[in-house]
Design an enzyme around this catalytic site. Structure first.
Site, mmCIF file in Angstrom:
data_model
loop_
_atom_site.group_PDB
_atom_site.id
_atom_site.type_symbol
_atom_site.label_atom_id
_atom_site.label_comp_id
_atom_site.label_asym_id
_atom_site.label_seq_id
_atom_site.Cartn_x
_atom_site.Cartn_y
_atom_site.Cartn_z
ATOM 1 C CE1 TYR A 54 -51.648 42.105 72.964
ATOM 2 C CE2 TYR A 54 -52.503 40.458 74.485
ATOM 3 C CZ TYR A 54 -51.686 40.796 73.413
ATOM 4 O OH TYR A 54 -50.924 39.836 72.813
ATOM 5 C CD GLU A 56 -52.380 44.047 68.903
ATOM 6 O OE1 GLU A 56 -53.404 44.349 68.265
ATOM 7 O OE2 GLU A 56 -51.823 42.940 68.814
ATOM 8 C CG ASP A 199 -27.212 49.457 67.523
ATOM 9 O OD1 ASP A 199 -27.447 49.784 68.707
ATOM 10 O OD2 ASP A 199 -27.249 48.280 67.107
ATOM 11 C CB THR A 225 -30.351 47.824 74.561
ATOM 12 O OG1 THR A 225 -29.148 48.391 75.098
ATOM 13 C CG2 THR A 225 -29.996 46.897 73.407
ATOM 14 C CE LYS A 228 -26.759 45.415 74.982
ATOM 15 N NZ LYS A 228 -26.308 45.243 73.593
ATOM 16 N NE ARG A 234 -32.326 41.179 78.653
ATOM 17 C CZ ARG A 234 -31.076 41.381 79.056
ATOM 18 N NH1 ARG A 234 -30.806 41.571 80.325
ATOM 19 N NH2 ARG A 234 -30.097 41.371 78.188
HETATM 20 C C1 LIG Z 1 -26.837 44.531 72.541
HETATM 21 C C2 LIG Z 1 -26.883 45.089 71.178
HETATM 22 C C3 LIG Z 1 -28.023 44.958 70.367
HETATM 23 C C4 LIG Z 1 -29.171 44.040 70.635
HETATM 24 O O1 LIG Z 1 -29.809 44.066 71.780
HETATM 25 P P1 LIG Z 1 -30.711 42.854 72.315
HETATM 26 O O2 LIG Z 1 -31.507 43.539 73.339
HETATM 27 O O3 LIG Z 1 -29.761 41.831 72.815
HETATM 28 O O4 LIG Z 1 -31.537 42.351 71.172
HETATM 29 C C5 LIG Z 1 -28.025 45.612 69.146
HETATM 30 N N1 LIG Z 1 -26.979 46.334 68.739
HETATM 31 C C6 LIG Z 1 -25.869 46.449 69.481
HETATM 32 C C7 LIG Z 1 -24.732 47.267 68.961
HETATM 33 C C8 LIG Z 1 -25.772 45.824 70.714
HETATM 34 O O5 LIG Z 1 -24.649 45.927 71.426
#
Ligand SMILES: *Cc1c(COP(=O)(O)O)cnc(C)c1O
Length: 450
Positions: A54, A56, A199, A225, A228, A234
């Protein structure tokens, strides 16, 4: 891996499921563009004892004792993120991409504030203000769109921004195959005084490798993220750019506070370690080659599909992703093609297309990509072959059309599934897919389980 042997003897049920999922991934073509395969090093960090702690707070500012080594691992992850994206501040604690985006709202907006994002059926993400998402309910969401040709409609974006004066604008999407015009977005956001958040969840690996333009000079905030194209565990990250600090010297503090104590509790330290390892990998020269190959593969796949007469949104791609426009086969045809490709061990997802003629439940497109196949070592010759297989399977769905009357749809889909399960052409493709996959093993060390 001996860690699997322990699950085998202590919990056969879960071990069996993992084995089945491993087989599925070894014997199939993973073409969902948001997925990838992490390295063994990342897997080991994820499976480490760091999951027990933990912590925080932030490095050297923790609410619990015993965090001297967690501080080290989080600091390394932060430093690598700053280096990878060329930014002065990074937060590596978001549990995933969606919580990272929520933290941006929590830091910058009050309920009822105007926000602008890429409309979901046009390829945007839920968290960019979609009506079924918290962000579309708590904030006044003004969605922008793509034109019928699939490209972002910058004229509409400017006029909406001037009319509605958003506090926050998003650039980034989950189904967009062209390079994002970060510079043009920045001009609009700057003119109306909005924060611009990029994003780059999908493309962050491409950005680190320099095969997609970086938003670092243009946006105030970058979210991503880590699982990807970045090929990590993740997770999520939020970066504050120099431009962001120039606009608001408190921005980094606001973001950090929004994550903790605003939205989250203890960070997932094993994930932080996995992110640090993935960033280290992404900063190596061979990752540049990997990312460049992802894009080359996507272009090769696009060329192969188009040669087979398949229509692509924008007639091609700049990144790792393709959107097939299935309207020549009928509205809502994505449902049939996703299912038929599944039967051929090719995993993709049905998706809306620009000016979607039906609905997100029965969309008329298919989204697919090359990050995972490229990690496996596949190159242009394989892409050309895979394009032919996909076209073959698509043609096998030609005879099917979604009934106009909604109540008839479930029964019709059931009959379709039966039909596809007995389709010899689709099964021939599957046999060839399995044979190809055997040449590109993923995690052979798991074979001790078989
Ligand atoms: C995949 C994605 C997210 C969210 O990611 P998670 O890990 O699934 O919550 C946010 N924005 C965009 C543009 C994405 O492609």
């Amino acid at each position: 891996m001996d860690r699997m042997q322990d699950i085998e003897s202590s919990d056969r049920e879960v071990a069996e499921i993992i084995k089945k999922e491993h087989n599925r991934t070894e014997e199939g073509l993973e073409m969902i563009p948001s997925e990838n395969f992490v390295s063994k090093a990342v897997l080991q960090a994820m499976g480490s004892i760091l999951t027990n702690k933990y912590s925080e707070g932030y490095p050297r500012k923790r609410y619990y004792g015993g965090n001297q080594f967690i501080d080290e691992v989080e600091t390394i992850a932060i430093e690598r993120a700053k280096k990878a994206f060329g930014v002065p501040h990074a937060n590596v604690q978001p549990y995933s991409g969606s919580p990272a985006n929520l933290a941006v709202y929590a830091a910058l907006c009050r309920p009822g504030d105007v926000i602008m994002g890429h409309n979901l059926p046009d390829g945007g993400h839920l968290t960019h203000g979609w009506k079924a998402n918290f962000t579309g309910q708590v904030y006044k969401s003004v969605p922008y769109h793509v034109k019928a040709d699939g490209y972002l409609d910058l004229e509409e974006i400017r006029s909406l921004a001037e009319e509605h004066k958003p506090v926050l604008m998003w650039v980034g999407a989950t189904a967009y195959v062209r390079e994002f015009p970060f510079e043009e977005f920045a001009k609009i956001a700057d003119d109306v005084g909005a924060y611009l958040a990029a994003d780059i969840a999908h493309i962050s690996g491409l950005v680190i490798a320099g095969v997609h333009k970086s938003p670092a000079k243009y946006a105030h905030i970058i979210t991503t993220t880590t699982h990807k194209t970045m090929r990590g565990p993740r997770g999520g990250m939020i970066m504050v750019t120099q431009k962001g600090l120039d606009k608001d010297p408190e921005l980094a503090t606001k973001i950090d506070r929004a994550i903790f104590p605003g939205l989250q509790g203890g960070p997932h330290d094993h994930t932080t370690a996995g992110i640090a390892v993935a960033l280290h990998e992404a900063l190596q020269p061979d990752f540049k080659e990997y990312a460049a190959q992802v894009v080359k593969n996507a272009k090769a796949l696009a060329a192969s599909l188009m040669k087979e007469g398949i229509k692509l949104v924008t007639d091609g791609t700049d990144n790792h992703m393709l959107l097939i426009d299935l309207t020549p086969f009928g509205k809502g045809h994505g449902v049939f093609v996703q299912e038929a490709l599944d039967e051929a061990n090719i995993t993709t997802n049905k998706n809306t297309i620009p000016a979607e003629p039906l609905s997100p439940f029965y969309p008329s497109g298919l989204r697919l990509g090359t990050p995972a196949l490229t990690t496996r070592g596949m190159k242009e010759p394989e892409m050309e072959q895979i394009g032919k297989w996909i076209a073959t399977v698509i043609r096998e769905t030609k005879a099917y059309a979604l009934p106009a009357s909604k109540p008839e749809i479930p029964g019709y889909l059931k009959a379709f599934k039966e039909g596809i399960k007995g389709n010899k052409t689709v099964h021939d493709v599957r046999a060839q897919v399995v044979a190809l996959c055997k040449k590109f093993p993923l995690y052979p060390e798991f074979d001790i389980l078989h």
